[in-house]
Write a protein that holds these residues in place. Structure first.
Motif, PDB file in Angstrom:
ATOM      1  N   THR A 172       0.947  -1.133   0.010  1.00  0.00           N
ATOM      2  CA  THR A 172      -0.068  -0.062  -0.146  1.00  0.00           C
ATOM      3  C   THR A 172       1.059   1.314   0.054  1.00  0.00           C
ATOM      4  O   THR A 172       1.583   1.457   0.980  1.00  0.00           O
ATOM      5  CB  THR A 172      -1.026   0.206   1.252  1.00  0.00           C
ATOM      6  N   ALA A 173       1.012   1.909  -1.199  1.00  0.00           N
ATOM      7  CA  ALA A 173       1.743   3.223  -1.188  1.00  0.00           C
ATOM      8  C   ALA A 173       1.163   4.284  -1.344  1.00  0.00           C
ATOM      9  O   ALA A 173       0.157   4.297  -2.127  1.00  0.00           O
ATOM     10  CB  ALA A 173       2.713   2.742  -2.661  1.00  0.00           C
ATOM     11  N   VAL A 174       1.347   5.396  -0.696  1.00  0.00           N
ATOM     12  CA  VAL A 174       1.090   6.638  -0.549  1.00  0.00           C
ATOM     13  C   VAL A 174       1.889   7.428  -1.528  1.00  0.00           C
ATOM     14  O   VAL A 174       2.966   7.633  -1.308  1.00  0.00           O
ATOM     15  CB  VAL A 174       0.861   7.068   0.696  1.00  0.00           C
ATOM     16  N   CYS A 175       1.173   7.980  -2.462  1.00  0.00           N
ATOM     17  CA  CYS A 175       2.023   8.772  -3.468  1.00  0.00           C
ATOM     18  C   CYS A 175       1.769  10.310  -3.132  1.00  0.00           C
ATOM     19  O   CYS A 175       0.664  10.750  -3.571  1.00  0.00           O
ATOM     20  CB  CYS A 175       1.532   8.453  -4.944  1.00  0.00           C
ATOM     21  N   LEU A 176       2.599  11.016  -2.256  1.00  0.00           N
ATOM     22  CA  LEU A 176       2.889  12.302  -2.037  1.00  0.00           C
ATOM     23  C   LEU A 176       3.307  13.101  -3.048  1.00  0.00           C
ATOM     24  O   LEU A 176       4.536  12.933  -3.543  1.00  0.00           O
ATOM     25  CB  LEU A 176       3.657  12.228  -0.811  1.00  0.00           C
ATOM     26  N   GLY A 177       2.445  13.772  -3.849  1.00  0.00           N
ATOM     27  CA  GLY A 177       2.862  14.596  -4.905  1.00  0.00           C
ATOM     28  C   GLY A 177       1.944  15.811  -5.159  1.00  0.00           C
ATOM     29  O   GLY A 177       1.255  16.214  -4.353  1.00  0.00           O
ATOM     30  N   ASP A 178       2.387  16.360  -6.415  1.00  0.00           N
ATOM     31  CA  ASP A 178       1.826  17.652  -7.029  1.00  0.00           C
ATOM     32  C   ASP A 178       0.593  17.447  -8.028  1.00  0.00           C
ATOM     33  O   ASP A 178       0.006  16.371  -7.943  1.00  0.00           O
ATOM     34  CB  ASP A 178       2.623  18.843  -7.347  1.00  0.00           C
ATOM     35  N   SER A 179       0.464  18.248  -8.926  1.00  0.00           N
ATOM     36  CA  SER A 179      -0.687  18.206  -9.972  1.00  0.00           C
ATOM     37  C   SER A 179      -0.220  16.850 -10.902  1.00  0.00           C
ATOM     38  O   SER A 179      -1.051  16.377 -11.492  1.00  0.00           O
ATOM     39  CB  SER A 179      -0.666  19.265 -10.566  1.00  0.00           C
ATOM     40  N   ILE A 180       1.102  16.635 -11.106  1.00  0.00           N
ATOM     41  CA  ILE A 180       1.458  15.544 -12.029  1.00  0.00           C
ATOM     42  C   ILE A 180       1.062  14.367 -11.266  1.00  0.00           C
ATOM     43  O   ILE A 180       0.541  13.235 -12.021  1.00  0.00           O
ATOM     44  CB  ILE A 180       3.158  15.710 -12.302  1.00  0.00           C
ATOM     45  N   THR A 181       0.887  14.038 -10.192  1.00  0.00           N
ATOM     46  CA  THR A 181       0.521  12.972  -9.324  1.00  0.00           C
ATOM     47  C   THR A 181      -1.050  12.799  -9.313  1.00  0.00           C
ATOM     48  O   THR A 181      -1.544  11.892  -9.870  1.00  0.00           O
ATOM     49  CB  THR A 181       1.066  12.884  -7.847  1.00  0.00           C
ATOM     50  N   ALA A 182      -1.535  14.111  -9.049  1.00  0.00           N
ATOM     51  CA  ALA A 182      -3.150  14.164  -9.050  1.00  0.00           C
ATOM     52  C   ALA A 182      -3.662  13.782 -10.655  1.00  0.00           C
ATOM     53  O   ALA A 182      -4.783  13.415 -10.524  1.00  0.00           O
ATOM     54  CB  ALA A 182      -3.540  15.515  -8.766  1.00  0.00           C
ATOM     55  N   GLY A 183      -2.931  13.942 -11.519  1.00  0.00           N
ATOM     56  CA  GLY A 183      -3.138  13.704 -12.765  1.00  0.00           C
ATOM     57  C   GLY A 183      -3.392  12.061 -13.212  1.00  0.00           C
ATOM     58  O   GLY A 183      -3.995  11.826 -14.103  1.00  0.00           O
ATOM     59  N   GLY A 184      -3.088  11.224 -12.429  1.00  0.00           N
ATOM     60  CA  GLY A 184      -3.393  10.084 -12.287  1.00  0.00           C
ATOM     61  C   GLY A 184      -2.376   8.790 -12.564  1.00  0.00           C
ATOM     62  O   GLY A 184      -2.778   7.876 -12.761  1.00  0.00           O
ATOM     63  N   TRP A 185      -0.776   9.197 -12.739  1.00  0.00           N
ATOM     64  CA  TRP A 185      -0.312   7.919 -12.521  1.00  0.00           C
ATOM     65  C   TRP A 185      -0.384   6.932 -11.568  1.00  0.00           C
ATOM     66  O   TRP A 185      -0.154   5.729 -11.794  1.00  0.00           O
ATOM     67  CB  TRP A 185       1.381   8.409 -12.835  1.00  0.00           C
ATOM     68  N   PRO A 186      -0.696   7.046 -10.308  1.00  0.00           N
ATOM     69  CA  PRO A 186      -0.787   6.156  -9.184  1.00  0.00           C
ATOM     70  C   PRO A 186      -1.585   5.108  -9.726  1.00  0.00           C
ATOM     71  O   PRO A 186      -1.694   3.975  -9.628  1.00  0.00           O
ATOM     72  CB  PRO A 186      -0.960   6.980  -7.987  1.00  0.00           C
ATOM     73  N   GLU A 187      -3.017   5.682 -10.220  1.00  0.00           N
ATOM     74  CA  GLU A 187      -4.041   4.729 -10.616  1.00  0.00           C
ATOM     75  C   GLU A 187      -3.577   3.941 -11.559  1.00  0.00           C
ATOM     76  O   GLU A 187      -3.951   2.675 -11.862  1.00  0.00           O
ATOM     77  CB  GLU A 187      -5.184   5.761 -11.034  1.00  0.00           C
TER      78      GLU A 187
END
Length: 377
Positions: A172-187
């Motif tokens: 279970t990885a928490v991806c702490l990021g900005d808009s690039i992360t919010a854009g969806g690469w974790p999903e």
């Protein structure tokens, strides 16, 4: 063994300046759970509110089952400014990848101050309590005006977490990021991993977020810094095994544009911040991955001195981070490495397009699969 696991979350920021206040209306928020189980609970946040948040009723729906939530046995709750709370556990079956609908009725005038721009949009009802209604009287998706005059969906307020009681997962990885992360690469990474590794990638991206510096004033919605929100958005996440730190772009790009120029850090200050977060994560037993900062030549805020800082910081990440994923190498132009490759550039020379986001997802999935003895096609 069954236990509580985080199935969905969002980092929250201060949206008071948007000024939307609703009363006698119902909000319907749809999220997707990354884990399965037979019970669930929902987290509400009034972290940035100036006054109490009154919720007259709340329901959770999954599949064809609708459950009225309770808060310490009550069907309503008043959450003081700065506070958060969980519903009591609900007997509702949640499927992995399944949609969970949260309805909350706001009987009193309420400024929707705490929330985040989310990939999960919400609907707002006409007047009245429509919690759990099969015929939700939506009046549309509310929007706000962006600085460039465009319209954006209103940030999803108050609902910030879903936990599910079910089987343990491997990662279970928490991806702490900005808009690039919010854009969806974790999903995207989670979807790629699904056939081979039981992994949950939780998206804690906040647009405009920085590693070192809290936001305020007209851009308070950029959120508390990674250093400031690490306890809340990472260490307190139930079931977390890993953290991915994907911050740093805005530390370099925002000063002099949407933040004071004096906020521009040195390379050493950024490295010290990464070390602090890595140490805090290690003390909590979390594995740490840091991603390199992607190119931004041609975007607002770029200059050669900031590029020099990025280069030094990325060299440190590649050689000294506990684990790293080279997002820079994944997106940079082969002939001009200070710039995003045209195939991955959204057009602003800063944010990746869909193809670029997919490439970041593949890079992260490959990294995690390799660490856990699997493979990604």
């Amino acid at each position: 063994m069954n236990q509580w696991r985080t199935g969905w979350m969002q980092g929250v920021a201060d949206f008071r300046d948007l000024g939307r206040a609703g009363a006698d209306e119902t909000l319907r928020v749809r999220v997707v759970s990354a884990v399965a189980g037979e019970r669930a609970r929902v987290k509400l946040s009034n972290r940035f509110g100036d006054g109490p948040l009154s919720v007259g009723a709340l329901s959770v729906s999954a599949g064809d089952r609708v459950i009225s939530a309770r808060f310490a046995g009550r069907t309503d709750v008043t959450l003081p400014a700065g506070q958060e709370c969980w519903t009591d556990p609900l007997d509702v079956t949640v499927q992995r990848g399944g949609e969970v609908t949260v309805d909350l009725y706001l009987p009193k005038p309420t400024v929707q101050a705490t929330g985040n721009y989310s990939r999960m949009l919400m609907e707002v009802s006409g007047p009245g309590d429509h919690v759990g209604s099969p015929d939700f009287p939506a009046v549309g998706i509310p929007t706000v005006e962006a600085p460039d005059g465009s319209r954006l969906p209103l940030p999803v307020p108050f609902v910030c977490g879903l936990e599910v009681f079910g089987p343990e997962v491997a990662v279970t990885a928490v991806c702490l990021g900005d808009s690039i992360t919010a854009g969806g690469w974790p999903e995207g990474a989670q979807e790629l991993l699904a056939p081979r590794l039981d992994a949950v990638m939780l998206n804690a991206g906040i647009a405009g977020n920085r590693l070192r510096t809290d936001s305020g004033g007209p851009v308070a919605s950029f959120g508390p810094s990674g250093l400031s929100r690490f306890e809340h958005d990472v260490l307190s996440v139930t079931g977390a095994s890993d953290v991915v730190i994907a911050l740093g772009t805005n530390d370099l790009g925002l000063p002099g544009v949407d933040a004071p120029l004096a906020d521009l850090p040195s390379a050493q200050q950024m490295i010290d911040a990464y070390r602090r977060l890595s140490d805090r994560a290690a003390e909590a037993g979390l594995d740490v991955t840091i991603v390199t900062i992607t190119p931004f030549l041609g975007s607002e805020g770029y200059d050669d001195s900031r590029e020099g800082i990025r280069s030094v910081v990325n060299d440190w990440i590649r050689t000294a981070a506990p684990h790293h994923v080279d997002f820079d190498a994944a997106l940079r132009d082969a002939e001009e490495p200070r710039r995003l490759a045209e195939a991955y550039d959204s057009g602003d020379h800063l944010h990746p397009n869909d193809a670029g986001t997919d490439r970041l997802a593949h890079a992260m999935a490959t990294h995690l699969a390799h660490r856990h003895g699997s493979a990604v096609g």
